[in-house]
Design an enzyme around this catalytic site. Structure first.
Site, short mmCIF file in Angstrom:
data_model
loop_
_atom_site.label_atom_id
_atom_site.label_comp_id
_atom_site.label_asym_id
_atom_site.label_seq_id
_atom_site.Cartn_x
_atom_site.Cartn_y
_atom_site.Cartn_z
N HIS A 26 104.87 -33.95 -63.81
CA HIS A 26 104.96 -33.86 -65.26
C HIS A 26 106.05 -34.79 -65.78
O HIS A 26 106.06 -35.15 -66.95
CB HIS A 26 105.29 -32.42 -65.69
CG HIS A 26 104.07 -31.56 -65.81
ND1 HIS A 26 103.28 -31.26 -64.74
CD2 HIS A 26 103.52 -30.95 -66.88
CE1 HIS A 26 102.28 -30.49 -65.15
NE2 HIS A 26 102.41 -30.29 -66.44
N1 LIG Z 1 94.06 -22.27 -65.65
C1 LIG Z 1 93.75 -22.14 -66.94
N2 LIG Z 1 92.51 -21.74 -67.33
C2 LIG Z 1 92.19 -21.65 -68.64
N3 LIG Z 1 93.05 -21.90 -69.65
C3 LIG Z 1 94.30 -22.29 -69.32
C4 LIG Z 1 94.72 -22.44 -67.97
N4 LIG Z 1 96.01 -22.85 -67.97
C5 LIG Z 1 96.37 -22.96 -69.27
N5 LIG Z 1 95.35 -22.63 -70.08
C6 LIG Z 1 95.32 -22.66 -71.55
O1 LIG Z 1 96.06 -23.80 -72.00
C7 LIG Z 1 97.05 -23.39 -72.93
C8 LIG Z 1 98.31 -24.23 -72.78
O2 LIG Z 1 98.02 -25.56 -73.10
P1 LIG Z 1 99.16 -26.68 -73.15
O3 LIG Z 1 100.39 -26.10 -73.73
O4 LIG Z 1 98.55 -27.84 -73.85
O5 LIG Z 1 99.36 -27.06 -71.63
P2 LIG Z 1 100.59 -26.78 -70.64
O6 LIG Z 1 100.44 -25.36 -70.23
O7 LIG Z 1 100.36 -27.72 -69.53
O8 LIG Z 1 101.84 -27.02 -71.42
C9 LIG Z 1 97.28 -21.93 -72.66
O9 LIG Z 1 97.69 -21.26 -73.81
C10 LIG Z 1 95.95 -21.42 -72.14
O10 LIG Z 1 95.11 -20.96 -73.18
#
Ligand SMILES: Nc1ncnc2c1ncn2[C@@H]1O[C@H](COP(=O)(O)OP(=O)(O)O)[C@@H](O)[C@H]1O
Ligand SMILES: [Mg+2]
Lengths: 128, 202
Positions: free
Chosen positions: A11
């Site tokens: 990241h």
């Molecule tokens: N393994 C997963 N399966 C489905 N949805 C997920 C998963 N991991 C994260 N999410 C979704 O992605 C969202 C977070 O997105 P974002 O903030 O853009 O990414 P990051 O978690 O990498 O910072 C979470 O609120 C959830 O709804």
């Protein structure tokens, strides 16, 4: 002789650069490519960056990918699917130690599958 | 319902408007259980989607969705990128070559999109992810004669119910019990997506 390539996915571009430095101090002749941060070098990962790194790291012997957390894995899997022509495998080992060990083994001329197996065994990784 | 090429573009437009308007809100939701980037990620991604769609002309609904998928995949950055990207890619594949989409084809496509999200993220219902909105919406599409106001209510209720869930997938899972009591950011952005769809089919 061509060697198995390594792609470091994090990241943070600084994490990827740091591991690169650490490995390069001992291993110079193994292709290592970085895919740290998003396209704008913010925190995150980028499929495009990972795909380019896979292409650059491949000398015909395939590529091993190491990643840090969560979404890096999803992006890595998609990048692998989208660069079908290159044999690429994702490893779930700890990023730093796994990549270090793989670089050493690649330097010894080991094949992709052998490196993959020994890193996984060393770190008791689940099958991905 | 019926979805034309213009409807699909309008759907993305409305989604983009809501995401830009609620960027801070999405980021605030991600702040309590994540890394405060969901609003920024989605705003960047959908802005690029609109740039792409505005600059192109389309012959099929599936081509619009394919461009949405590719743009979100490469521009969103966080977990939401590959997940939304996969979902739209599955929609596009399932609706291949359609110029107009009817309700049953859309329901089928939505089912494949949900399978795609599950395959990519290895999460399932009840893990406090966007799936907790996508799955109820998909169930509604498969079982009913879709009505705009019902669709909006289903999506909204589903989003609100993520508050009580504990995150076991994604970054929020590191917060364990602390993740309870807050709406999941990805479910909130998915709500914007489906409430925009409701506006389009109204
Ligand atoms: N393994 C997963 N399966 C489905 N949805 C997920 C998963 N991991 C994260 N999410 C979704 O992605 C969202 C977070 O997105 P974002 O903030 O853009 O990414 P990051 O978690 O990498 O910072 C979470 O609120 C959830 O709804
Ligand atoms: Mg986040």
């Amino acid at each position: 002789m061509s060697k198995v390539g390594i792609v470091l996915i994090s990241h943070s571009s600084k994490i990827a650069e740091g591991i690169y430095e650490l490995i390069r101090q001992v291993i110079q002749d193994v292709p290592i490519e970085l895919a740290g941060g998003t396209e704008d070098n913010e925190i995150g990962t980028s499929i495009d960056k990972i795909m380019k790194a896979i292409q650059k790291a491949d000398q015909g012997q395939g590529v091993l990918l190491f990643y840090d957390i969560g979404s890096a894995k999803m992006n890595a899997e998609m990048a692998i699917e989208m660069t079908e022509s290159i044999q690429a495998k994702l490893i779930e080992s700890p990023l730093v130690e796994g990549a270090y060990m793989a670089a050493v083994e690649s330097g010894m001329g080991k094949k992709l599958q052998d490196i993959y197996d020994s890193v996984k065994e060393e770190f008791h990784c689940e099958n991905s | 319902m019926e979805l034309t090429i213009e409807d699909t573009i309008k759907w993305m437009q409305l989604t983009n408007d809501k995401i830009q308007k609620n960027k801070e809100h999405l980021t605030a939701l991600d702040q309590v259980i994540g890394d405060s980037d969901h609003g920024i990620n989605m705003a960047r991604g959908f802005q690029e989607v609109m740039k792409k769609l505005d600059a192109a002309t389309y012959e099929t609904v599936s081509d619009v969705m394919k461009d949405v998928a590719m743009t979100l995949m490469s521009k969103v950055g966080g977990a939401a990128g590959p997940l939304y990207g996969t979902a739209f890619l599955k929609l596009s594949m399932s609706l291949k070559d359609s110029q107009k989409v009817d309700e049953s084809s859309f329901a089928k496509a939505l089912e494949e999109a949900v399978q795609g999200i599950i395959m990519r993220g290895k999460a399932n219902a009840g893990e406090k992810t966007m799936l907790d909105v996508w799955i109820p919406v998909q169930d509604y599409f498969s079982a009913n004669n879709v009505k705009a106001d019902e669709l909006e209510t289903i999506a909204k209720t589903a989003m609100e119910q993520t508050k009580e869930l504990k995150a076991t997938k994604g970054r929020a899972s590191y917060f364990k019990d602390k993740s309870i009591g807050h709406i999941d950011p990805g479910s909130a952005s998915s709500y914007y997506l489906f409430t925009s769809l409701a506006e389009v089919i109204e």
